[in-house]
Scaffold this motif. Structure first.
Motif, mmCIF file in Angstrom:
data_model
loop_
_atom_site.group_PDB
_atom_site.id
_atom_site.type_symbol
_atom_site.label_atom_id
_atom_site.label_comp_id
_atom_site.label_asym_id
_atom_site.label_seq_id
_atom_site.Cartn_x
_atom_site.Cartn_y
_atom_site.Cartn_z
ATOM 1 N N GLU A 17 0.810 -1.223 0.000
ATOM 2 C CA GLU A 17 0.000 0.000 0.000
ATOM 3 C C GLU A 17 0.844 1.274 0.000
ATOM 4 O OE1 GLU A 17 -2.515 -0.166 3.391
ATOM 5 O OE2 GLU A 17 -3.594 -1.926 2.704
ATOM 6 N N THR A 18 2.152 1.174 -0.171
ATOM 7 C CA THR A 18 2.991 2.361 -0.058
ATOM 8 C C THR A 18 3.024 3.214 -1.312
ATOM 9 O OG1 THR A 18 4.966 1.080 -0.629
ATOM 10 C CG2 THR A 18 4.498 1.402 1.734
ATOM 11 N N MET A 20 0.792 5.369 -2.260
ATOM 12 C CA MET A 20 0.389 6.700 -1.804
ATOM 13 C C MET A 20 1.027 6.911 -0.445
ATOM 14 S SD MET A 20 -1.567 8.097 -4.095
ATOM 15 C CE MET A 20 -2.655 9.289 -3.359
ATOM 16 N N TYR A 22 0.691 8.950 2.119
ATOM 17 C CA TYR A 22 -0.127 9.099 3.320
ATOM 18 C C TYR A 22 -0.701 7.760 3.763
ATOM 19 C CZ TYR A 22 -3.730 10.849 6.470
ATOM 20 O OH TYR A 22 -4.507 11.080 7.557
ATOM 21 N N GLU A 23 -1.294 7.024 2.822
ATOM 22 C CA GLU A 23 -1.870 5.716 3.147
ATOM 23 C C GLU A 23 -0.799 4.755 3.641
ATOM 24 O OE1 GLU A 23 -3.646 4.692 -0.526
ATOM 25 O OE2 GLU A 23 -5.418 5.926 -0.193
ATOM 26 N N ILE A 26 0.197 5.810 7.280
ATOM 27 C CA ILE A 26 -0.853 5.466 8.248
ATOM 28 C C ILE A 26 -0.889 3.953 8.453
ATOM 29 C CG2 ILE A 26 -3.339 5.461 8.694
ATOM 30 C CD1 ILE A 26 -1.898 8.176 9.118
ATOM 31 N N GLY A 27 -0.840 3.203 7.372
ATOM 32 C CA GLY A 27 -0.836 1.739 7.474
ATOM 33 C C GLY A 27 0.353 1.231 8.252
ATOM 34 N N ASP A 80 -3.335 12.265 1.220
ATOM 35 C CA ASP A 80 -4.072 11.135 0.685
ATOM 36 C C ASP A 80 -4.742 11.476 -0.639
ATOM 37 O OD1 ASP A 80 -5.771 12.893 2.023
ATOM 38 O OD2 ASP A 80 -7.229 11.328 2.472
ATOM 39 N N LYS A 81 -4.839 12.764 -0.957
ATOM 40 C CA LYS A 81 -5.466 13.174 -2.209
ATOM 41 C C LYS A 81 -4.449 13.717 -3.219
ATOM 42 C CE LYS A 81 -9.692 14.336 0.234
ATOM 43 N NZ LYS A 81 -9.325 13.656 1.431
#
Length: 179
Positions: A17-18, A20, A22-23, A26-27, A80-81
């Motif tokens: 999931e890296t 993005m 931000y995601e 957070i993950g 995240d955007k």
């Protein structure tokens, strides 16, 4: 072993999931929090620090703070955007550190899992467990380690582990306790 396998699988999911930043962050931070809590239930604090936090965790947190400052509050809050090709040098640095940290931790989890499996396999082959009584210890105290336990027991290749019950030790005269 199950905890290490679960944590490894979870970290592989975070690594995937890296894309993005931000995601991914957070993950990863959620993974660290859960992993540290789970590891502390089954291993020492030092091992928990090593496996859950890894070697660069605190450096990564400092880089995140630096990138947040450099990117500005508005940009950071919208990461995240934001397009993953964001050109901020600081953000790329954080992303690179995150990818490296995850790779290092995956390797450490593999090493820990392999070491635990080797220990488990070693102790699964207990070998022979003769129990030494008071008479054996009184007659052979000075040469106990040199006795041919394996020859007497036709022990397999993984050895003999002599058991000396506490009751037997309590029955020995004080002069034999030095052996």
């Amino acid at each position: 072993m199950a905890v290490l396998n679960d944590l490894y699988a979870g970290l592989v999911g975070v690594r995937n999931e890296t894309g993005m930043l931000y995601e991914g962050l957070i993950g990863y931070l959620q993974w660290v929090d859960e992993s540290y809590r789970r590891l502390r239930e089954v291993v020492s604090d030092d091992a928990s620090d090593h496996l859950a936090l890894g070697g660069r965790y605190r450096d990564l947190l400092a880089m995140i703070d630096l990138a947040r400052s450099a990117a500005g509050t508005e940009t950071w809050a919208r990461l995240d955007k934001v397009d993953p090709s964001i050109s901020s040098r600081e953000l790329r640095l954080v992303n690179g550190a995150l990818v490296d940290q995850i790779a290092d931790q995956l390797l450490e989890l593999e090493i820990a899992t392999d070491a635990l499996k080797a220990e488990k396999d070693h102790y699964a082959r207990v070998g022979e467990l003769p129990v030494a009584d008071t008479n054996v210890l009184m007659e052979h105290a000075s040469e106990l380690a040199a006795l041919d336990w394996g020859g007497w027991l036709t022990a397999r290749s993984w050895g003999v582990h002599v058991v000396v019950p506490m009751q037997v030790l309590d029955e020995l005269p004080g002069s034999l306790m030095r052996y």
